[in-house]
Each structure stands twice: as C-alpha cells, then as structure tokens.
Design an enzyme around this catalytic site. Structure first.
Site, PDB file in Angstrom:
ATOM      1  N   ARG A 158       0.814  -1.221   0.000  1.00  0.00           N
ATOM      2  CA  ARG A 158       0.000   0.000   0.000  1.00  0.00           C
ATOM      3  C   ARG A 158       0.845   1.268   0.000  1.00  0.00           C
ATOM      4  NH1 ARG A 158      -3.923  -2.445   4.529  1.00  0.00           N
ATOM      5  NH2 ARG A 158      -1.871  -2.705   5.429  1.00  0.00           N
ATOM      6  N   ASP A 204       3.098 -18.482  18.358  1.00  0.00           N
ATOM      7  CA  ASP A 204       4.205 -18.018  17.514  1.00  0.00           C
ATOM      8  C   ASP A 204       5.210 -19.134  17.222  1.00  0.00           C
ATOM      9  OD1 ASP A 204       5.636 -15.878  16.206  1.00  0.00           O
ATOM     10  OD2 ASP A 204       7.049 -15.870  17.883  1.00  0.00           O
ATOM     11  N   HIS A 229       6.752 -24.344  14.626  1.00  0.00           N
ATOM     12  CA  HIS A 229       8.139 -24.816  14.539  1.00  0.00           C
ATOM     13  C   HIS A 229       8.415 -26.017  15.454  1.00  0.00           C
ATOM     14  CE1 HIS A 229       8.419 -21.140  12.415  1.00  0.00           C
ATOM     15  NE2 HIS A 229       8.742 -20.348  13.410  1.00  0.00           N
ATOM     16  N   LYS A 251      11.511 -16.103  24.783  1.00  0.00           N
ATOM     17  CA  LYS A 251      12.311 -14.947  24.364  1.00  0.00           C
ATOM     18  C   LYS A 251      13.039 -14.409  25.590  1.00  0.00           C
ATOM     19  CE  LYS A 251       9.673 -13.638  20.310  1.00  0.00           C
ATOM     20  NZ  LYS A 251      10.596 -14.112  19.271  1.00  0.00           N
TER      21      LYS A 251
HETATM   22  C1  BG6 Z   1       9.411 -16.761  13.797  1.00  0.00           C
HETATM   23  C2  BG6 Z   1       8.768 -16.160  15.015  1.00  0.00           C
HETATM   24  O1  BG6 Z   1       8.532 -17.657  13.173  1.00  0.00           O
HETATM   25  O2  BG6 Z   1      10.593 -17.471  14.189  1.00  0.00           O
HETATM   26  C3  BG6 Z   1       9.750 -15.226  15.734  1.00  0.00           C
HETATM   27  O3  BG6 Z   1       7.635 -15.416  14.609  1.00  0.00           O
HETATM   28  C4  BG6 Z   1      11.029 -15.972  16.046  1.00  0.00           C
HETATM   29  O4  BG6 Z   1       9.170 -14.726  16.929  1.00  0.00           O
HETATM   30  C5  BG6 Z   1      11.576 -16.649  14.799  1.00  0.00           C
HETATM   31  O5  BG6 Z   1      11.963 -15.038  16.556  1.00  0.00           O
HETATM   32  C6  BG6 Z   1      12.758 -17.531  15.119  1.00  0.00           C
HETATM   33  O6  BG6 Z   1      13.317 -17.993  13.934  1.00  0.00           O
HETATM   34  P1  BG6 Z   1      14.848 -18.413  13.851  1.00  0.00           P
HETATM   35  O7  BG6 Z   1      15.005 -18.904  12.455  1.00  0.00           O
HETATM   36  O8  BG6 Z   1      15.647 -17.168  14.149  1.00  0.00           O
HETATM   37  O9  BG6 Z   1      15.049 -19.458  14.894  1.00  0.00           O
END
Ligand code: BG6
Length: 511
Positions: free
Chosen positions: A56, A255, A260, A360
């Site tokens: 945008r 998240d 993951h 975190k």
């Molecule tokens: C992302 C999350 O999917 O993965 C983030 O939204 C996180 O919060 C990140 O920091 C971590 O990814 P990596 O590849 O740095 O381990």
C-alpha cells in the site's frame, strides 16, 4: 569464500514472476529479497525472472530497488552486493502500489505481468507470496481468484502455473485456520498451496530425516524401550524487536510451539515414510499428531506452563521487561515463554514424554532436540556418584552451532575409578566447506520448482491447532497473575515444575 549448498547442480525453475504482497514489510527486506538475491547469485533463478513487490505504501520501482539493495547488504549471508551483479538482479525488481481490496490493483498487476512477459520473458508462471498481516489474507486470496490469477494452464490469465505461498501465522486458532484453508481451497487447488514454516527449510531440520532414515543404527533404539524422554528447545536471546503490537496478538504458544516446535516433534517421532515426497512424509507427520493424547481444558496446568519476561540482564546489559516494550500493553497477559508436554500414544512412543519449550529473552540463542536414553539397567557404578549414572543423550543442534553430539560417561585415566561425562561431536562447519543456505532460499526455490515436500498440509495445520486450542482457552480464562521471569534467565518456575514433577530436568548442551 564458502559456497552455498544450493549452488550449481539441480534443476532450475521455469521462467516466472514472483509477486510479494506486503513488500514494504520487514520480512521482504530481511528474508525474502536476500533469499532471492542469493538464489540469483547461485544461478538458481530462471532467466527472465521478475519480482514484483506489491504494497500500500507509495513508492517507485527505483526506490524499491534502492531499499532492497540496502536490505541485502544488511541481511544477506553474502553481504554487500557487487555493483554489476546487483544491477542485473535489480533489472528484474518492480514495485506496484495498490490496495489489497481493490479489483483495480489486480488489473494493474495483470498488466504489469503481461509487460514483464514481453520484456523479460517471465511468461505465464507466477508465484504469489502472502507476507501481509494475516488479517489481509482472505481478501487477497479472493481478489486473486476473481481476477482469474489463481487459474492455471492454457486459456487462463496466466497461461502457465499459478502458486500461492502463505506465510505464518496460519490462523490464530482452529476456527480461523479452518476458515483460511477453506478460503484458499475455494480459489486454489491443494497442489497450488504452499504453507510456509521456515523451520522446515533449515538444513539441520531436513537432516533429521537423513539422520534417522539413512543410518541403520539408530532405528532399533528409537523407541520406548530405549528412550526415556525427548526435549525440544528453542531459546532466543532477543525480545520482541519492534514487533510488540503483533506479538501481543500471538504469544509464544501460537508463535513458536504450534508450528516450529511441533514440526520438529513430528520429524523426530514419525515412522519411516514409504517415499521421500510430500504425500508420504505428510501422512506420517499427521499420524503423529493424531496419536497425541489431547490435553483438556481441565488439566492444562499439568501439561503446559507459561511466563512473560520482566526486566533483566542480557550479556551484562540491562533490558526492559516485555510490558515496557513499544506497542505492548502495560498490563499485557501475552506469554513470551511456553512449555508443553505431549504424549504420543502409539506403539513406538507410549510412555515417552516429549517436552517442548521456547522463550524470548533467555540467556542464549540455541535450538536443539535432545533424545534422553534410559539408564543402564544394572547400576554397577552406583557408588561413584550421580554423575556416573546420568543418562546418555543424543543432541541434534539445529542452531547456532549446527551439529550432533552423543553424550556418555567415561573413566578418568589413572588409578581408582572416577567417572566423567564426555561427548563425541559432529560439527557441520568443520565437516563441510559449504555455507548453509538460509531457510527461505530453500523454500522459495522449492516453491518455484513445484516441490511441496517441505510445506505444510491443511490437515496438519488443523490437527496442530486442535491440540493447541484447549491450552489457549484455559490460559485465556485463567485469572491468576501471569508468571514472570527476569530477562536473561531460563524461564519461569512453573516450567521447571512441569518437568520436575516427572523426576526430570531441562537440559541444554554446553558449547
Ligand atoms: C518466527 C517467530 O517464526 O521465528 C519469531 O515469529 C522468532 O518470533 C523466529 O523469533 C525464530 O526464527 P529463527 O530462524 O531465528 O530461529
């Protein structure tokens, strides 16, 4: 300079256009364009490719190119681009300003695609990448469908293939994930849909499959007879890094755990697939989730723990608490740490807990999977102290020191009997002269090649949310104070309790 593992060899994608929705956002600058640039340098982009950033924010293609050059210099693993190579790459970069909900935007996009087709030969094939805030996905998918851009093959607007890549978060609960799947399926066929989890593009995550299924010696011990429990940890030193407002809507469970960490769990726990393809691997991963004992609202406290970082110290420097971060509510109840225990009720894993945790502002950045084996059945060395009796562990280090370690006890040379823990280490950096490609390089390349193996299926997505929803629901309703942990520590006391109750403790390998 080390070369990328993607360089040379391997098929090259068809001529195509890549359209990035949300091109003025962080992901485009930090990950997508640097990844496409590295693919270009490695000779893996097709001749006549074009990359169209759509967003945008008003800006010209020239401005977009300048911004992306700076982004590449800052974020690419290959550093500052060489001028002549960059101008060749930049000749394929374009920007289109438009509102996502206006049909005119899509008509302008079609015109631009046609122009690129004549000028650059990027004819017919197109990959749409959704990297806007997720609230915009539905509208973009609908508009793409209405403009005829989701259709493929002769007679369609594109004429060639059309694919869509969807960045996470994929929904925020089961209901929204189902809605998004339905919206996607209304316009696209399943084989056109690429649901991203960037962890699946990491070399060390892909190596989980190779390690398990290309080596005969691990399979016989990869089960409840020999494995006591499994830990999967993703620790981050960073806080929310300017993403406070969007993180408020997510939290660590949504998240990181739902995607993951649960992906890693599936790769560790799944049965050998019959083939190395999307369908066969997808089937085995889904079976793992189907076998997980559901956590019900009433017993969440026994299976999950959470916390939020308070002010503390990282690397000797004071850092603010989560509630002091920009964009975060000063009374926020969003968790920045989550731990969950899952039990997989099948013949291989019954009684072997899988402990997942992420947070975190922890003291270190480390992602690893550790398999903790049962103790020796006969305690011959009992009298030589606790150290002599520790469990063997196999540790798969995903990042940052990518490798594998096997931990065992040995006798200290000399008179008497002293026993110490030691390990055998395999280190990727020492073993290979290659630089690991970024996860997004692999995933974008696979998307362009039409290989779905490293992408998520709709059923996996929905099943993972089915398992996570009761925890979200219980945490939403919980009126008690949210546990805090000082930044720079390993998480809240509740997370220690979660594993301590089972007579175990969290473990991370020392580098
Ligand atoms: C992302 C999350 O999917 O993965 C983030 O939204 C996180 O919060 C990140 O920091 C971590 O990814 P990596 O590849 O740095 O381990």
């Amino acid at each position: 300079m080390p070369v990328s593992a993607l360089a040379g060899g391997g098929p090259r994608p068809d001529p195509c256009a890549i359209v990035i929705f949300g091109a003025s956002g962080d992901l485009t600058a930090r990950k997508l364009i640097p990844a496409l640039w590295n693919l270009f340098q490695d000779g893996r982009l097709p001749d006549g490719f074009s990359i169209i950033g759509l967003a945008r924010t008003p800006k010209t293609s020239e401005q977009f190119r300048d911004e992306m050059r700076k982004a590449v210099a800052e974020h690419s693993r290959t550093g500052e681009p060489q001028a002549d190579q960059w101008s060749e790459f930049a000749a394929g970069l374009f920007y289109l300003q438009g509102q996502y909900d206006r049909p005119e935007t899509y008509q302008q996009l079609i015109e631009l695609l046609r122009e690129q087709c004549c000028r650059r030969g990027s004819c017919g094939n197109q990959l749409f990448y959704l990297s806007t805030p997720p609230s915009g996905y539905d509208e973009i998918i609908r508009q793409l469908g209405q403009a005829g851009l989701a259709a493929q093959g002769p007679g369609s607007v594109a004429g060639g293939w059309s694919r869509i890549m969807v960045e996470k978060p994929f929904g925020r609960d089961l209901a929204s994930a189902k809605r998004l799947n339905a919206e996607l399926r209304r316009e696209f066929e399943e084989e056109q849909i690429y649901r991203i989890d960037h962890y699946l593009g990491k070399e060390t995550i892909q190596n989980l499959l190779v390690f398990r299924f290309a080596n005969g010696i691990f399979e016989p011990i990869w089960n409840r007879r020999y494995v006591d429990h499994v830990q999967i940890s993703v620790a981050e030193k960073l806080g929310v890094e300017g993403r406070g407002a969007s993180y408020e809507e997510a939290g660590a469970l949504r998240d990181m755990i739902q995607n993951h960490l649960m992906q890693m769990m599936c790769l560790v726990a799944m049965e050998p697939p019959t083939r190395l393809d999307h369908r066969a691997i997808g089937n085995e991963k889904v079976k793992v989730l189907e076998a997980i004992r559901p956590i019900t609202d009433g017993d969440v406290a026994c299976w999950a723990a959470r916390g939020q970082y308070a002010a503390g110290t990282i690397d000797g420097k004071p850092v603010p608490g989560y509630r002091e971060e920009p964009g975060v509510d000063s009374r926020s109840r969003t968790e920045t740490y989550a731990a969950v225990k899952f039990e997989i009720e099948n013949w291989r894993w019954a009684g072997v807990p899988f402990y997942l945790r992420t947070g975190k502002r922890l003291p270190e950045r480390v992602t690893e999977v550790s398999i903790h084996f049962r103790r020796a059945p006969h305690l011959l060395f009992n009298e030589f102290g606790d150290g002599a009796m520790e469990k063997n562990r196999l540790v798969i280090r995903v990042q940052p020191h990518e490798g594998i370690g096997l931990h065992f006890r040995v006798k200290v040379p000399g008179a008497g009997m002293q026993i110490r823990p030691r390990s055998m280490q395999f280190d990727y950096k020492d073993a290979f002269e290659t630089q690991h490609p970024e996860a997004y390089e692999r995933l974008l390349l696979d998307g362009l090649l039409g290989d779905l193996t490293l992408f998520n299926r709709a059923d996996w997505m929905e099943l993972s949310w089915t398992l996570i929803d009761p925890i979200l629901c219980a945490w939403d309703q919980d009126q008690q104070a949210l546990p805090q942990y000082p930044a720079g520590t390993w998480g809240p006391e509740e997370a220690y309790d979660l594993i301590r109750r089972d007579g175990r403790k969290w473990w991370i390998s020392q580098q």
